[in-house]
Design an enzyme around this catalytic site. Structure first.
Site, PDB file in Angstrom:
ATOM      1  N   LYS A  22       0.387  -1.047  -0.117  1.00 11.87           N
ATOM      2  CA  LYS A  22       0.111   0.437   0.094  1.00 11.87           C
ATOM      3  C   LYS A  22       0.727   1.213  -0.235  1.00 11.87           C
ATOM      4  CE  LYS A  22      -2.538   0.858   3.836  1.00 11.87           C
ATOM      5  NZ  LYS A  22      -2.787   2.058   4.650  1.00 11.87           N
ATOM      6  N   SER A  23       1.746   1.130   0.847  1.00 11.18           N
ATOM      7  CA  SER A  23       2.400   2.887   0.595  1.00 11.18           C
ATOM      8  C   SER A  23       3.119   2.852  -0.200  1.00 11.18           C
ATOM      9  CB  SER A  23       3.810   2.588   2.047  1.00 11.18           C
ATOM     10  OG  SER A  23       3.326   2.644   3.844  1.00 11.18           O
ATOM     11  N   ARG A  27       3.034   5.618  -3.434  1.00  9.95           N
ATOM     12  CA  ARG A  27       4.294   6.502  -3.452  1.00  9.95           C
ATOM     13  C   ARG A  27       4.487   6.969  -5.335  1.00  9.95           C
ATOM     14  NH1 ARG A  27       4.543   5.923   1.714  1.00  9.95           N
ATOM     15  NH2 ARG A  27       6.194   7.441   2.625  1.00  9.95           N
ATOM     16  N   GLY A  89      -4.510   8.311   5.699  1.00  4.32           N
ATOM     17  CA  GLY A  89      -3.266   9.051   5.857  1.00  4.32           C
ATOM     18  C   GLY A  89      -2.164   9.594   4.835  1.00  4.32           C
ATOM     19  N   ASP A 318       2.580  -0.397  11.892  1.00  5.30           N
ATOM     20  CA  ASP A 318       1.495  -1.072  11.366  1.00  5.30           C
ATOM     21  C   ASP A 318       1.029  -2.305  11.807  1.00  5.30           C
ATOM     22  OD1 ASP A 318       0.993   1.632  10.487  1.00  5.30           O
ATOM     23  OD2 ASP A 318       1.265   1.153   8.513  1.00  5.30           O
TER      24      ASP A 318
HETATM   25  C1  S3P Z   1       3.198   5.418   5.665  1.00 10.78           C
HETATM   26  C2  S3P Z   1       3.990   5.900   6.623  1.00 10.78           C
HETATM   27  C3  S3P Z   1       3.419   5.175   8.405  1.00 10.78           C
HETATM   28  C4  S3P Z   1       2.361   4.368   8.530  1.00 10.78           C
HETATM   29  C5  S3P Z   1       0.930   5.188   7.802  1.00 10.78           C
HETATM   30  C6  S3P Z   1       1.141   4.969   5.801  1.00 10.78           C
HETATM   31  C7  S3P Z   1       3.593   6.059   4.785  1.00 10.78           C
HETATM   32  O1  S3P Z   1       2.901   6.763   9.142  1.00 10.78           O
HETATM   33  O2  S3P Z   1       1.822   4.029   9.660  1.00 10.78           O
HETATM   34  O3  S3P Z   1       0.394   3.554   7.691  1.00 10.78           O
HETATM   35  O4  S3P Z   1       3.269   5.382   3.951  1.00 10.78           O
HETATM   36  O5  S3P Z   1       4.013   7.516   4.350  1.00 10.78           O
HETATM   37  P1  S3P Z   1       3.139   7.862   9.823  1.00 10.78           P
HETATM   38  O6  S3P Z   1       4.005   8.753   8.906  1.00 10.78           O
HETATM   39  O7  S3P Z   1       2.046   8.213  10.380  1.00 10.78           O
HETATM   40  O8  S3P Z   1       4.450   7.258  11.342  1.00 10.78           O
END
Ligand code: S3P
Length: 440
Positions: A22-23, A27, A89, A318
């Site tokens: 997912k991350s 990107r 987020g 996570d």
């Molecule tokens: C993420 C960073 C983390 C993680 C989130 C995904 C990312 O959050 O908990 O699920 O993709 O950069 P934080 O940057 O708020 O720690």
């Protein structure tokens, strides 16, 4: 609300391939929008969060094919409407850095959960760089309005080890005049740096004692216009639910294949090893500068409790929900502290985990920044996932360890990261059913 029920299933185990990370998918979409040649993306994460990123980049002028993003280059198009980040987020915080470099004004908003999550941590550095940024509740919460413009490089120390904040400031740095330096105090995920590296952006990265790092970029720097083809590694965070529960099932053996093994993501494996589970990692290749391979966890009846240190927590922030399956059946009291960030995720995860464990018969103590979990045998019962995908999946897998079924309410958000969760769970021999029910 959507409710699931899961039950013990003898013979749980086997091999599975998790969805795309997912991350990294976020990107790929966001960077693809700023890249003036097509990027082909294979094995993207299919969940709703990444669809939010995709919808945003479309609104900002990128053309999107079935697995291709045709970006517009550094100057994106005014979307003319609010950018809806849904539950995500990462979409909101990382995209804000790119928008800070645009000449139009844009507004980012999310669903009820996202609109309760902190954004002050990005407002402050973006303002210092010269963007006009405003957020609700005294600049603390979304919606967030960004009017970009002539940015200047800054040196910024992020108080939390947040990859989203680091990424936000670094991306704004691509549009800023001069050097932008960001420092984080712990080992948060480094996908942004790896992907910018794969795009040929020169970065200076200094590892700091204690696991943090300092990253610098010289701007302005436009991405090149080479067509590229990217294959997204499997999502370790999705795999984690099955790996962690396997650790607590004696004789069980679960293998995740084609999974990302970036060390800033796999801290959970080190914790499971310390607890006495057998963990085997096999590195196979690199994709996008990310190590990819497979990992097998074998369960034991002798899992030991652990005391986990805050310093290493960003490497598995996570995966804490997934980890509770192992902690709940380990011998002794497991402790986690310095984990206050868990309170500002998709739900207050410390509170959601504490209430959930209590509801299924595991003794637990909630502290301001952590948890103490007394290992035992979950009895079963009813849990509220609070609309948080990771809480929902964690308690779903705990059904495998309990005497009676576990019912989990408010689980529709599983769609945000792992829509195939139930299929994979069933393929591995688990038993899970879904129904629409009244809210508890
Ligand atoms: C993420 C960073 C983390 C993680 C989130 C995904 C990312 O959050 O908990 O699920 O993709 O950069 P934080 O940057 O708020 O720690």
């Amino acid at each position: 609300v959507l409710r699931l029920t899961s039950r013990p299933a003898p013979g749980f185990g086997g091999r599975f391939r998790p969805p795309g990370d997912k991350s990294i998918t976020h990107r790929a979409y966001l960077f693809g929008a700023m890249h003036a040649a097509p990027i082909t993306i294979e094995h993207a994460n299919p969940g709703a969060d990444c669809q939010s990123s995709l919808a945003c980049v479309r609104a900002l002028g990128a053309r999107v094919g079935s697995n291709v993003v045709h970006g517009v280059g550094s100057g994106l198009t005014d979307p003319g409407r609010v950018l809806d980040c849904g539950n995500s987020g990462t979409t909101l915080r990382v995209l804000a850095g790119i928008l800070a470099g645009q000449t139009f004004t844009s507004t980012l908003a999310g669903d009820e959960s996202l609109n309760r999550r902190p954004v002050g941590r990005i407002v402050e550095p973006l303002r210092a760089m010269g963007a006009q940024v405003h957020a609700a509740a005294d600049d603390r919460l979304p919606p967030l309005t960004v009017r970009g413009g002539a940015l200047r490089g800054i040196e910024h120390r992020v108080p939390v080890a947040s990859a989203q904040v680091l990424s936000c400031v670094l991306l704004a740095g691509l549009f800023a005049r001069g050097t932008t330096t960001v420092e984080i105090p712990g080992p948060a995920r480094d996908h942004t740096e790896r992907m910018l590296g794969a795009l040929g952006v020169p970065l200076t990265i200094e590892q700091l004692p204690g696991g943090g790092r300092r990253v610098s970029v010289d701007g302005p720097h436009a991405l090149d216009a080479q067509p590229r083809s990217w294959r997204i590694p499997g999502d370790f965070s999705s795999a984690a639910f099955f790996l962690s529960v396997a650790a607590g099932i004696p004789g069980s053996r679960v293998t995740a294949s084609e999974v990302g093994l970036n060390p800033t993501r796999t801290g959970l494996l080190d914790v499971l090893e310390r607890m006495g589970a057998q963990v085997t990692r096999r590195l196979l290749r690199e994709e996008l500068g990310e190590p990819v391979g497979e990992v097998t966890v074998e369960g034991t009846s002798n899992l030991r409790a652990v005391d986990v240190s805050a310093a290493d927590l960003p490497r598995w922030i996570d995966e804490v929900p997934a980890w509770i399956a192992a902690a709940a059946v380990a011998r002794g009291r497991s402790r986690i502290s310095g984990a206050g960030e868990l309170r500002v995720k998709e739900s207050d995860r410390i509170s959601a985990i504490a209430n959930g464990l209590q509801a299924i018969g595991i003794a637990v103590r909630e502290t301001p920044d952590g948890l103490e979990i007394e290992g035992g045998r979950p009895v079963g019962g009813k849990v509220d996932a609070r609309g948080d995908h990771r809480i929902a999946m964690a308690f779903a897998t705990m059904g495998l360890l309990a005497r009676d079924p576990i019912q989990v309410d408010d689980v529709a958000a599983i769609e945000t990261s792992f829509p195939e969760f139930a299929d994979v769970f069933t393929d591995l021999g688990g038993e899970v059913t879904f129904e629409e029910g009244d809210a508890a």
